[in-house]
Design a protein around this motif. Structure first.
Motif, short mmCIF file in Angstrom:
data_model
loop_
_atom_site.label_atom_id
_atom_site.label_comp_id
_atom_site.label_asym_id
_atom_site.label_seq_id
_atom_site.Cartn_x
_atom_site.Cartn_y
_atom_site.Cartn_z
N ILE A 270 18.62 -9.72 1.99
CA ILE A 270 18.46 -8.27 1.91
C ILE A 270 17.25 -7.84 2.73
O ILE A 270 15.97 -8.15 2.26
CB ILE A 270 18.75 -7.38 0.66
N ARG A 271 17.25 -7.02 3.93
CA ARG A 271 15.98 -6.76 4.54
C ARG A 271 16.00 -5.02 4.34
O ARG A 271 16.79 -4.54 4.90
CB ARG A 271 16.10 -7.12 6.01
N VAL B 180 0.85 -1.14 0.02
CA VAL B 180 0.05 0.07 0.09
C VAL B 180 0.72 1.24 0.16
O VAL B 180 2.12 1.53 0.67
CB VAL B 180 -1.07 0.07 1.33
N ALA B 181 0.56 2.12 -0.83
CA ALA B 181 1.39 3.32 -1.06
C ALA B 181 1.54 4.05 0.43
O ALA B 181 0.61 4.19 1.17
CB ALA B 181 0.90 4.29 -1.94
N GLY B 182 2.77 4.37 0.82
CA GLY B 182 3.12 4.90 1.92
C GLY B 182 3.04 4.23 3.41
O GLY B 182 3.50 4.76 4.55
N GLU B 183 2.77 2.81 3.20
CA GLU B 183 3.09 1.90 4.42
C GLU B 183 4.04 1.91 4.96
O GLU B 183 5.22 1.94 4.26
CB GLU B 183 2.13 0.81 3.85
N TRP B 184 4.24 1.57 6.29
CA TRP B 184 5.57 1.24 7.13
C TRP B 184 5.45 -0.36 6.99
O TRP B 184 4.66 -0.95 7.41
CB TRP B 184 5.61 1.71 8.41
N THR B 185 6.49 -1.03 6.57
CA THR B 185 6.82 -2.42 6.65
C THR B 185 7.96 -3.04 6.50
O THR B 185 8.87 -2.13 6.68
CB THR B 185 5.76 -2.90 5.29
N GLU B 186 8.34 -4.32 6.57
CA GLU B 186 9.63 -4.73 6.15
C GLU B 186 9.66 -5.64 5.01
O GLU B 186 8.53 -6.35 4.82
CB GLU B 186 10.07 -5.55 7.39
N GLN C 14 15.58 -5.36 15.37
CA GLN C 14 16.24 -4.49 16.66
C GLN C 14 15.51 -3.42 16.96
O GLN C 14 16.04 -2.49 17.66
CB GLN C 14 17.73 -4.19 16.15
N GLY C 15 14.03 -3.30 16.51
CA GLY C 15 13.12 -2.43 17.22
C GLY C 15 12.71 -1.25 16.13
O GLY C 15 12.14 -0.57 16.59
N GLY C 16 13.34 -1.39 15.06
CA GLY C 16 13.09 -0.15 14.16
C GLY C 16 11.81 -0.27 13.54
O GLY C 16 10.98 -1.36 13.44
N PRO C 17 10.99 0.66 13.09
CA PRO C 17 9.60 0.88 12.50
C PRO C 17 9.48 0.27 11.25
O PRO C 17 8.25 0.22 10.72
CB PRO C 17 9.14 2.33 12.61
N GLY C 18 10.65 -0.04 10.49
CA GLY C 18 10.72 -0.58 9.12
C GLY C 18 10.96 0.49 8.20
O GLY C 18 11.45 1.53 8.63
N THR D 74 18.06 0.57 15.01
CA THR D 74 17.03 0.74 15.55
C THR D 74 16.18 1.74 15.16
O THR D 74 14.99 2.00 15.70
CB THR D 74 17.49 1.06 17.18
N ALA D 75 16.53 2.55 14.21
CA ALA D 75 16.10 3.52 13.47
C ALA D 75 15.41 3.19 12.31
O ALA D 75 15.31 2.21 11.81
CB ALA D 75 16.68 4.80 13.18
N ALA D 76 14.58 4.05 11.52
CA ALA D 76 13.71 3.80 10.45
C ALA D 76 14.57 3.65 9.32
O ALA D 76 15.82 4.08 9.25
CB ALA D 76 12.76 5.06 10.06
N ASN D 77 14.16 2.97 8.32
CA ASN D 77 14.78 2.60 6.87
C ASN D 77 16.06 1.96 6.93
O ASN D 77 16.94 2.13 5.99
CB ASN D 77 14.69 3.95 6.09
N PHE D 78 16.36 1.01 7.92
CA PHE D 78 17.50 0.58 8.14
C PHE D 78 17.63 -0.85 7.20
O PHE D 78 16.63 -1.37 6.96
CB PHE D 78 17.83 -0.02 9.61
N VAL D 79 18.54 -0.73 6.34
CA VAL D 79 18.76 -1.96 5.54
C VAL D 79 20.09 -2.74 5.85
O VAL D 79 20.77 -2.22 6.24
CB VAL D 79 18.82 -1.29 3.96
N SER D 80 19.99 -4.13 5.89
CA SER D 80 20.80 -5.10 6.06
C SER D 80 20.94 -6.04 5.14
O SER D 80 20.16 -6.17 4.28
CB SER D 80 20.39 -5.56 7.55
#
Length: 508
Positions: free
Chosen positions: A139-140, A36-42, A146-150, A79-85
């Motif tokens: 790739i995530r 969905v456009a603009g949603e927060w997810t992983e 670790q608690g980030g919002p996605g 732990t922050a938003a938009n972390f990529v691993s």
């Protein structure tokens, strides 16, 4: 028929057959097919190494188009938003096969880490060792472990959004495209606001009004059904037929991609009219229409929009339909970056434009964007005003009218075409009534050292890139006499009705 298995040497048992069955460059899989456009997810993407393997110093790029406003990724704070691993997972070994020796993966994000249009890239470097075929890199995007919002997804709708993987298997800085993109649809969210589209000034008589429901990001909604109350009040406070209010049903329009849009017609007498729309739980909308004796018919145009033929979003048919059915335009000018569009895509687009063109309702023009550097004249749109096949990619003498040709399918040297701007003028100066050139400020700002008074009758002073009063002031100061236009230069599939994006550019 395959070659026989080699014999007479030592090799891991069964590895030859298994690697021959693998795609040479590997494969990619994605955890999602719809967002969905603009949603927060992983979002998880997995690259499985192909038969090529990956050498010490090799690289992998996970890329998306530059004009996506997907939130920018970061690699420093898990732990922050938009972390990529990115993590390495060893694949199964065959008898006699040694495990891979890779020691680490180094991850970074670069907004221009690859070639246009897939410029935004997560770059993964293989450190101190190699990878075997069948090994995997996970790739995530928006790693939440670790608690980030996605991660916040792109805010505008796209049919067939693509993640594309490129690999440099030898560590040579020469990247190859991995076949099989990860393709998913980005769809609008729930209705959040009503919007009214109506002419500001008309002569007394019939008027057409467009009502639609948008999500919180300005995407026209799909699927839902809702009732809205329209209030229409004239200068005396009464409605056009003696009734101030009416209830209308907003339902998906099968003739308009299933969008939640509706057209209403009214007969308005002279004076100022206020039209309002309301529905439970949604932000209301209003529009003002002045009906004045002798008023000319006002036409609303967007002469500068891009589809996915080049740098835009969604296909050409989608964009044409959006301009007509959602934005309520009278005139639309399709634009293709001249160096980027293929002849096949151009031919198909011109045919579509001819089918959508409907005099007195919705007029469509094909056009190109001449993309010369500012030192050679700068960006100029070419609008083809006559019916029939436009003079592109060659003029009547067979001379190329592209600035140059360079796209994903081209190989070899970059050769100039109609370059500098003088050559573009020469291609169309014999028919100024059939061509309209519009200098503008965009990827490459126009250079007003050049001007053709017969061909250049407008100058673009506003778009999703910003407002450019200064370029109009400069043109007038030089003694040029042109009209001013504002167009969307829309890259996000909402021509004539774009909403501000969150990262690259955008203006309503």
């Amino acid at each position: 028929m395959t070659d026989p298995v080699p014999t007479g040497h030592i090799a891991p048992t069964g590895l030859y057959e298994r690697n021959k069955a693998r795609p040479f460059l590997g494969s990619t899989a994605c955890s999602h097919r719809r967002l969905v456009a603009g949603e927060w997810t992983e979002v998880t993407l997995v690259y499985e190494v192909g038969a090529s393997g990956l050498a010490d110093g090799a690289g992998i790029k996970l890329a998306m188009k530059f004009y996506s406003d997907w939130a920018l990724f970061q690699t420093t704070d898990p732990t922050a938003a938009n972390f990529v691993s990115a993590e390495y997972e060893a694949g199964p070994l065959m008898p006699g096969q040694s495990p891979a020796t890779v020691q680490a993966l180094k991850v970074r994000f670069d907004q221009k880490g690859h070639e246009r249009p897939y410029q935004k890239a997560i770059v993964i470097d293989v450190i101190d060792g190699y990878l075997n075929p069948g090994d995997r890199i996970v790739i995530r995007l928006g790693d939440r472990r670790q608690g980030g919002p996605g991660t916040r997804v792109q805010t505008f709708v796209e049919q067939g959004f693509r993640f594309r993987v490129f690999i440099d298997p030898l560590g040579s800085q020469k990247y190859a495209e991995v076949p099989g993109d990860c393709v998913l649809d980005i769809v609008p969210g729930a209705p959040a606001a009503l919007r009214l589209v109506a002419p500001r000034l008309i002569a007394p008589g019939p008027v057409s009004l467009l009502l639609r429901a948008d999500d919180i990001w300005g995407n026209c909604c799909l699927g839902a059904t809702l009732d809205a109350v329209l209030t229409i009040a004239g200068p005396d406070g009464a409605g056009p037929d003696g009734k101030r209010t009416r209830t209308v049903a907003l339902v998906p329009d099968p003739q308009a991609n299933g969008w939640l849009v509706r057209r209403e017609a009214f007969d308005l007498g002279a004076g100022e009219w206020r039209i309002a729309a309301a529905a439970p739980g949604l932000a209301p909308a209003e529009a003002f229409v002045t009906a004045e004796d002798g008023a000319p018919r006002a036409l609303y145009a967007d002469l500068h929009v891009h589809s996915n033929d080049t740098v835009g979003t969604n296909d050409t048919a989608y964009n044409l339909s959006y301009g007509r059915d959602v934005a309520g335009l009278d005139v639309l000018g399709y634009t293709a970056n001249d160096f980027n569009v293929t002849e096949r895509a151009w031919t198909e687009a011109v045919g579509l434009i001819d089918r959508y063109n409907e005099p007195d309702r919705f007029v469509c023009y094909p056009g190109t964007e001449w993309c010369g550097n500012s030192a050679a004249g700068g960006d100029h749109n070419v609008i083809f005003l006559r019916d029939g096949q436009p003079r592109f990619p060659a003029d009547g003498r067979g001379q190329p009218v592209r600035s140059f040709e360079w796209n994903e399918s081209t190989r070899g040297a970059l050769r100039p075409g109609a370059w500098p701007l003088d050559d573009l003028y020469a291609a169309y100066r014999d028919d100024p009534e059939g061509h309209l050139l519009i200098p503008h400020v965009g990827g490459r700002r126009c250079n007003l050292d050049w001007h053709h008074p017969d061909l250049e009758r407008l100058i673009e002073i506003g778009s999703a890139w910003g407002q450019f009063h200064w370029v109009y002031a400069e043109a007038l100061a030089r003694g040029y006499r042109l009209g001013a236009s504002a167009s969307s230069d829309e890259h996000q599939g909402r021509c004539g009705g774009g909403a501000p994006a969150t990262a690259v550019f955008g203006a309503r």
